[in-house]
Scaffold this motif. Structure first.
Motif, mmCIF file in Angstrom:
data_model
loop_
_atom_site.group_PDB
_atom_site.id
_atom_site.type_symbol
_atom_site.label_atom_id
_atom_site.label_comp_id
_atom_site.label_asym_id
_atom_site.label_seq_id
_atom_site.Cartn_x
_atom_site.Cartn_y
_atom_site.Cartn_z
ATOM 1 N N ALA A 79 5.841 4.283 -6.114
ATOM 2 C CA ALA A 79 7.099 3.572 -6.332
ATOM 3 C C ALA A 79 6.785 2.131 -6.733
ATOM 4 O O ALA A 79 5.841 1.532 -6.233
ATOM 5 C CB ALA A 79 7.935 3.585 -5.074
ATOM 6 N N GLY A 80 7.575 1.603 -7.677
ATOM 7 C CA GLY A 80 7.323 0.238 -8.121
ATOM 8 C C GLY A 80 8.027 -0.795 -7.269
ATOM 9 O O GLY A 80 7.658 -1.976 -7.269
ATOM 10 N N SER A 81 9.048 -0.367 -6.519
ATOM 11 C CA SER A 81 9.833 -1.339 -5.748
ATOM 12 C C SER A 81 10.423 -0.648 -4.528
ATOM 13 O O SER A 81 10.371 0.574 -4.401
ATOM 14 C CB SER A 81 10.972 -1.894 -6.611
ATOM 15 O OG SER A 81 11.892 -0.853 -6.892
ATOM 16 N N ARG A 82 10.995 -1.474 -3.658
ATOM 17 C CA ARG A 82 11.703 -0.983 -2.481
ATOM 18 C C ARG A 82 12.792 0.034 -2.874
ATOM 19 O O ARG A 82 12.888 1.115 -2.292
ATOM 20 C CB ARG A 82 12.355 -2.184 -1.815
ATOM 21 C CG ARG A 82 12.748 -2.030 -0.366
ATOM 22 C CD ARG A 82 13.290 -3.338 0.133
ATOM 23 N NE ARG A 82 12.252 -4.147 0.739
ATOM 24 C CZ ARG A 82 12.039 -4.204 2.063
ATOM 25 N NH1 ARG A 82 12.808 -3.509 2.877
ATOM 26 N NH2 ARG A 82 11.089 -4.928 2.558
ATOM 27 N N ALA A 83 13.576 -0.325 -3.913
ATOM 28 C CA ALA A 83 14.679 0.537 -4.340
ATOM 29 C C ALA A 83 14.162 1.876 -4.846
ATOM 30 O O ALA A 83 14.715 2.938 -4.515
ATOM 31 C CB ALA A 83 15.507 -0.161 -5.416
ATOM 32 N N GLN A 84 13.084 1.815 -5.612
ATOM 33 C CA GLN A 84 12.511 3.063 -6.136
ATOM 34 C C GLN A 84 11.975 3.928 -5.004
ATOM 35 O O GLN A 84 12.109 5.158 -5.026
ATOM 36 C CB GLN A 84 11.374 2.757 -7.109
ATOM 37 C CG GLN A 84 11.832 2.656 -8.560
ATOM 38 C CD GLN A 84 10.653 2.485 -9.500
ATOM 39 O OE1 GLN A 84 9.542 2.923 -9.206
ATOM 40 N NE2 GLN A 84 10.900 1.815 -10.626
ATOM 41 N N PHE A 85 11.379 3.270 -4.003
ATOM 42 C CA PHE A 85 10.832 3.998 -2.858
ATOM 43 C C PHE A 85 11.944 4.759 -2.129
ATOM 44 O O PHE A 85 11.811 5.946 -1.819
ATOM 45 C CB PHE A 85 10.136 3.021 -1.907
ATOM 46 C CG PHE A 85 9.580 3.672 -0.676
ATOM 47 C CD1 PHE A 85 8.507 4.544 -0.760
ATOM 48 C CD2 PHE A 85 10.146 3.432 0.573
ATOM 49 C CE1 PHE A 85 7.995 5.142 0.367
ATOM 50 C CE2 PHE A 85 9.647 4.033 1.702
ATOM 51 C CZ PHE A 85 8.569 4.894 1.603
ATOM 52 N N ARG A 102 0.831 -1.203 0.000
ATOM 53 C CA ARG A 102 0.000 0.000 0.000
ATOM 54 C C ARG A 102 0.872 1.262 0.000
ATOM 55 O O ARG A 102 0.560 2.229 -0.678
ATOM 56 C CB ARG A 102 -0.945 -0.003 1.214
ATOM 57 C CG ARG A 102 -2.194 -0.880 1.000
ATOM 58 C CD ARG A 102 -3.285 -0.519 1.996
ATOM 59 N NE ARG A 102 -2.898 -0.742 3.376
ATOM 60 C CZ ARG A 102 -2.941 -1.942 3.979
ATOM 61 N NH1 ARG A 102 -3.362 -3.003 3.304
ATOM 62 N NH2 ARG A 102 -2.563 -2.077 5.221
ATOM 63 N N VAL A 103 1.984 1.217 0.767
ATOM 64 C CA VAL A 103 2.916 2.365 0.796
ATOM 65 C C VAL A 103 3.447 2.632 -0.607
ATOM 66 O O VAL A 103 3.449 3.771 -1.077
ATOM 67 C CB VAL A 103 4.084 2.103 1.773
ATOM 68 C CG1 VAL A 103 5.181 3.143 1.586
ATOM 69 C CG2 VAL A 103 3.586 2.091 3.200
ATOM 70 N N PHE A 104 3.875 1.554 -1.286
ATOM 71 C CA PHE A 104 4.422 1.712 -2.638
ATOM 72 C C PHE A 104 3.350 2.259 -3.569
ATOM 73 O O PHE A 104 3.613 3.151 -4.383
ATOM 74 C CB PHE A 104 4.937 0.374 -3.178
ATOM 75 C CG PHE A 104 6.157 -0.137 -2.462
ATOM 76 C CD1 PHE A 104 6.886 0.698 -1.618
ATOM 77 C CD2 PHE A 104 6.602 -1.441 -2.636
ATOM 78 C CE1 PHE A 104 8.020 0.230 -0.967
ATOM 79 C CE2 PHE A 104 7.731 -1.907 -1.986
ATOM 80 C CZ PHE A 104 8.428 -1.079 -1.152
ATOM 81 N N ALA A 105 2.115 1.749 -3.434
ATOM 82 C CA ALA A 105 1.025 2.191 -4.300
ATOM 83 C C ALA A 105 0.757 3.670 -4.095
ATOM 84 O O ALA A 105 0.652 4.451 -5.052
ATOM 85 C CB ALA A 105 -0.230 1.369 -4.011
#
Lengths: 170, 212
Positions: free
Chosen positions: A144-150, A137-140
């Motif tokens: 961000a599409g991934s942990r790294a992008q976040f 949900r945080v990424f959405a």
């Protein structure tokens, strides 16, 4: 960035030098005093008195230098905590902007700090599946599409901070 | 939500305070408890303690922050409030000296000054092979294992002044050992009460909280 570690070493060295200088000065002044008592003022005593005076001046200069170094360390630390405080505010503002719930904000912050899903679950005494769902949900919400992008979303802010530098007023 | 910024450690004492503190602590321990007589080592350690004291007081005039003498909380009302807090097992955060800690420092510095000055009167020569030393110290170097005769020796060769100096020296030194023990107990008590290991602030550059 300034260099507090170098300044810390400098302060320790100055302290050691000051201790030696003072010990030498105490011996020298004692020597001058006893010479003066036994011999009186002759060229020898006068010269020794001058050396003692030089030592005392040296101690004063070293102590002032020590003061400057400590003040510089303090300023650097304050700038650093200001920078990290400012960054924390940026993080909070972003979390609020994305409409994260308190639980999601928690998980997001732990993720930023580099914790694995299993570690976050242990810290929050929650199931791993719960944490995974919250993270999704945080990424959405953040896009961000991934942990790294976040994480990359925040690296940008840090770089901004570094360019501005602690000396430019933030 | 946890605090976003890591709860940082507190700033410890500056390097000069730490160096002079441990020089004096070691000097009191070694000269007061281990090397009771007027050996050369005792005289040298005494000089080191005296110069550490002078340096610390000088630094107190120049230092920024809690090491400054002007920053010491010496008002009697604050000492009383601190005492009441201790009795009630309350703790107030203070960045430098606590009020009672400040008085302890003043007491130790004063007794150390008395001990050092009387020590200088008794035996000022750090190089006993020199030809300027006194007959009395000669005598002491040969007979320093004989505690019983000391007073008589002083009386015979050093005069009444030396005897007074010696009594003062020993009384002040004993006082220093007692104050040092009280000081250690006080630091232990405050650390227990506050959850901050205060001794760490005297060893490292910063002191961290040991418990929340």
């Amino acid at each position: 960035m300034s260099h507090p570690p170098g300044d810390l070493r400098r302060a320790s060295l100055l302290a050691a030098a000051l201790a030696l200088q003072t010990l030498a000065a105490v011996f020298f002044i004692g020597d001058v005093a006893s010479d003066y008592r036994w011999i009186g003022f002759d060229p020898h005593t006068t010269f020794e008195a001058m050396v003692a005076l030089a030592l005392i001046i040296g101690i004063g200069i070293s102590a002032l230098e020590m003061r400057r170094t400590l003040l510089r360390i303090r300023r650097a630390e304050e700038a650093l905590s200001l920078a990290s405080g400012a960054f924390a505010e940026v993080i909070e503002a972003r979390f609020a902007g994305w409409g994260l719930t308190p639980a999601e904000a928690d998980v997001a912050l732990f993720t930023l700090k580099g914790l694995e899903t299993s570690e976050i679950a242990a810290l929050r005494s929650a199931a791993e599946s719960t944490v995974r769902a919250q993270l999704t949900r945080v990424f959405a919400k953040s896009g961000a599409g991934s942990r790294a992008q976040f994480v990359a979303l925040f690296v940008e802010d840090l770089l901004e901070n570094a360019r501005a530098g602690p000396d430019s007023g933030l | 939500m946890p605090a976003p910024v890591r709860p940082g450690g507190r700033r410890g004492w500056d390097p000069l305070v730490r160096l002079t503190h441990w020089t004096i602590a070691l000097a009191i321990l070694v000269n007061g408890a281990l090397l009771r007589d007027g050996t050369v080592a005792h005289v040298w350690i005494g000089y080191a303690a005296l110069s550490a004291l002078i340096l610390r007081l000088l630094w107190g005039l120049i230092a920024p922050g809690p090491a400054a003498l002007a920053e010491m909380p010496l008002a009697p009302s604050r000492a009383l409030a601190h005492l009441r807090d201790l009795v009630a097992w309350r703790w107030h955060d203070s960045p430098g000296h606590t009020p009672l800690g400040a008085w302890m420092a003043v007491a130790i510095w004063s007794l150390l000054a008395v001990t050092a000055v009387t020590g200088l009167v008794l035996e000022a020569d750090p190089f006993p092979d020199d030809d300027t030393h006194h007959a009395w110290s000669d005598y002491r170097y040969d007979h320093d294992d004989d505690e019983e005769d000391e007073d008589d020796d002083a009386h015979e060769t050093g005069g009444a002044g030396a005897e007074v100096a010696e009594d003062l020296h020993e009384a002040a030194a004993t006082g220093l050992l007692i104050l040092a023990a009280l000081h250690v107990a006080g630091v232990g008590l405050e650390s227990r009460l506050s959850g901050v290991n205060l001794a760490k602030g005297m060893i490292f550059n910063r002191r961290e909280r040991t418990k929340r």
